[in-house]
Design an enzyme around this catalytic site. Structure first.
Site, PDB file in Angstrom:
ATOM      1  CE  LYS A  17      46.687  29.003  42.708  1.00  0.00           C
ATOM      2  NZ  LYS A  17      46.622  30.028  41.640  1.00  0.00           N
ATOM      3  NE  ARG A 126      47.166  38.031  48.008  1.00  0.00           N
ATOM      4  CZ  ARG A 126      46.693  37.563  46.850  1.00  0.00           C
ATOM      5  NH1 ARG A 126      46.058  36.404  46.792  1.00  0.00           N
ATOM      6  NH2 ARG A 126      46.865  38.231  45.736  1.00  0.00           N
ATOM      7  CG  HIS A 166      43.910  30.544  46.779  1.00  0.00           C
ATOM      8  ND1 HIS A 166      43.313  31.552  46.059  1.00  0.00           N
ATOM      9  CD2 HIS A 166      43.271  30.504  47.986  1.00  0.00           C
ATOM     10  CE1 HIS A 166      42.347  32.097  46.789  1.00  0.00           C
ATOM     11  NE2 HIS A 166      42.298  31.477  47.961  1.00  0.00           N
TER      12      HIS A 166
HETATM   13  P1  GDP Z   1      45.705  35.562  43.254  1.00  0.00           P
HETATM   14  O1  GDP Z   1      44.758  35.965  44.333  1.00  0.00           O
HETATM   15  O2  GDP Z   1      47.060  36.218  43.414  1.00  0.00           O
HETATM   16  O3  GDP Z   1      45.849  34.056  43.119  1.00  0.00           O
HETATM   17  O4  GDP Z   1      45.135  36.101  41.859  1.00  0.00           O
HETATM   18  P2  GDP Z   1      43.618  36.252  41.319  1.00  0.00           P
HETATM   19  O5  GDP Z   1      42.642  36.022  42.420  1.00  0.00           O
HETATM   20  O6  GDP Z   1      43.561  37.539  40.592  1.00  0.00           O
HETATM   21  O7  GDP Z   1      43.501  35.112  40.226  1.00  0.00           O
HETATM   22  C1  GDP Z   1      43.263  33.771  40.565  1.00  0.00           C
HETATM   23  C2  GDP Z   1      44.174  32.870  39.769  1.00  0.00           C
HETATM   24  O8  GDP Z   1      43.810  32.913  38.379  1.00  0.00           O
HETATM   25  C3  GDP Z   1      45.665  33.249  39.759  1.00  0.00           C
HETATM   26  O9  GDP Z   1      46.364  32.811  40.889  1.00  0.00           O
HETATM   27  C4  GDP Z   1      46.141  32.589  38.487  1.00  0.00           C
HETATM   28  O10 GDP Z   1      46.412  31.208  38.678  1.00  0.00           O
HETATM   29  C5  GDP Z   1      44.946  32.741  37.555  1.00  0.00           C
HETATM   30  N1  GDP Z   1      45.050  33.953  36.711  1.00  0.00           N
HETATM   31  C6  GDP Z   1      44.920  35.239  37.141  1.00  0.00           C
HETATM   32  N2  GDP Z   1      45.047  36.107  36.123  1.00  0.00           N
HETATM   33  C7  GDP Z   1      45.261  35.354  35.013  1.00  0.00           C
HETATM   34  C8  GDP Z   1      45.483  35.672  33.629  1.00  0.00           C
HETATM   35  O11 GDP Z   1      45.502  36.833  33.200  1.00  0.00           O
HETATM   36  N3  GDP Z   1      45.677  34.625  32.768  1.00  0.00           N
HETATM   37  C9  GDP Z   1      45.656  33.320  33.201  1.00  0.00           C
HETATM   38  N4  GDP Z   1      45.866  32.362  32.288  1.00  0.00           N
HETATM   39  N5  GDP Z   1      45.462  32.994  34.487  1.00  0.00           N
HETATM   40  C10 GDP Z   1      45.265  33.978  35.389  1.00  0.00           C
HETATM   41 MG    MG Z   2      42.671  35.796  44.473  1.00  0.00          MG
END
Ligand code: GDP
Ligand code: MG
Length: 196
Positions: A17, A126, A166
Site C-alpha cells: 500500500k 496472510r 493487502h
Molecule cells: P485485510 O484483508 O486484512 O486488509 O482487511 P479487510 O479486508 O477486513 O479490510 C480492508 C482494509 O480496510 C484494511 O486493510 C484496512 O486498511 C481498512 N479497514 C478495515 N477495517 C477498518 C476499520 O475498522 N476502520 C478503518 N478506518 N479502516 C479499516
Molecule cells: Mg481483505
C-alpha cells in the site's frame, strides 16, 4: 485429491500500500516473503485509478456490512459513540464510508503489486502480513513489526487504517485479484534453487 493442484502451485496477490511504498519498505516486505521460501512470479509499481481500486475491493452488501460491523465493534470497545462520530450507526452505511476512505488511501500514491507462488501461498502470505489491525498484529509479521495504526485512530481521522499491505484472503479472492491485476502472460514460471 485427484486432479487437484499441488499445494506448491498456489498463487496469491499482494499489494504494498502507499504507506509501505512511502516508508521505503518495498524491499523489506518482499524479502520476508522470499526468505520464507515463496516465489515472486510477477511484480510492478502502479499508480492506481479510483476505478481500479473500486473494482479491486468487493462491492457485495455482505463485505461492506462486515467492514461496518468491524468499525462498530471498535467504537464499542473504546466507548466511542458511532452515531455522534459518523452520523449513523447502520453497519452498511458505515461500511460504505470505510470503503470510501480505503479508495482515497489506495489511490493517494503508487502501490506495488506482486504475484506470489508457493506452498499454501494464500495463507502463508496472510500469516507473514499479520492481522488487519496493526496494534493487534503479531510481532514478527510485517504489520506487527512496522505499523502502529489502530482503527480508533484511523476512524477518528476518517481514513483507512495504514497497515502496509493487502493480501488475498481466500482462493476465490486470489483468483479474482490475480486476473484483475496481471495478464496471464505476465506471470512467470521458473524454479527456485530450493525446489530442485
Ligand atoms: P485485510 O484483508 O486484512 O486488509 O482487511 P479487510 O479486508 O477486513 O479490510 C480492508 C482494509 O480496510 C484494511 O486493510 C484496512 O486498511 C481498512 N479497514 C478495515 N477495517 C477498518 C476499520 O475498522 N476502520 C478503518 N478506518 N479502516 C479499516
Ligand atoms: Mg481483505
Amino acid at each position: 485429491m485427484a486432479g487437484a493442484k499441488h499445494p506448491r502451485e498456489e498463487v496469491t496477490l499482494i499489494l504494498i500500500k502507499p504507506d509501505g511504498v512511502k516508508r521505503g519498505l518495498i524491499g523489506e516486505i518482499i524479502k520476508r516473503i522470499e526468505q520464507r521460501g515463496l516465489k515472486v512470479i510477477a511484480i510492478a509499481m502502479e499508480k492506481a485509478s479510483r476505478e481500479k481500486i473500486d473494482n479491486h475491493y468487493p462491492k457485495t452488501k455482505d463485505w461492506i456490512t462486515r467492514l461496518g460491523h468491524k468499525t462498530l465493534q471498535t467504537y464499542k470497545d473504546y466507548g466511542i459513540n458511532a452515531k455522534k462520530e459518523l452520523a449513523t450507526d447502520d453497519p452498511y452505511k458505515i461500511g460504505l464510508k470505510v470503503r470510501e476512505w480505503l479508495l482515497n488511501f489506495m489511490t493517494s500514491e503508487p502501490i506495488v503489486k506482486a504475484a506470489i507462488k508457493g506452498v499454501h501461498a494464500i495463507d502463508m502470505v496472510r500469516k507473514i502480513s499479520g492481522a488487519t489491525l496493526p496494534y493487534k498484529a503479531e510481532l514478527g509479521s510485517i504489520r506487527g513489526d512496522f505499523s502502529v495504526d489502530s482503527p480508533a485512530a484511523a476512524n477518528r481521522d476518517k481514513r483507512a487504517i495504514h497497515n502496509l499491505v493487502h493480501a488475498s484472503e481466500t482462493a476465490e479472492e486470489a483468483a479474482h485479484e490475480l486476473s484483475y491485476w496481471f495478464k496471464k502472460e505476465e506471470l512467470q514460471d521458473y524454479k527456485r534453487v530450493d525446489e530442485d
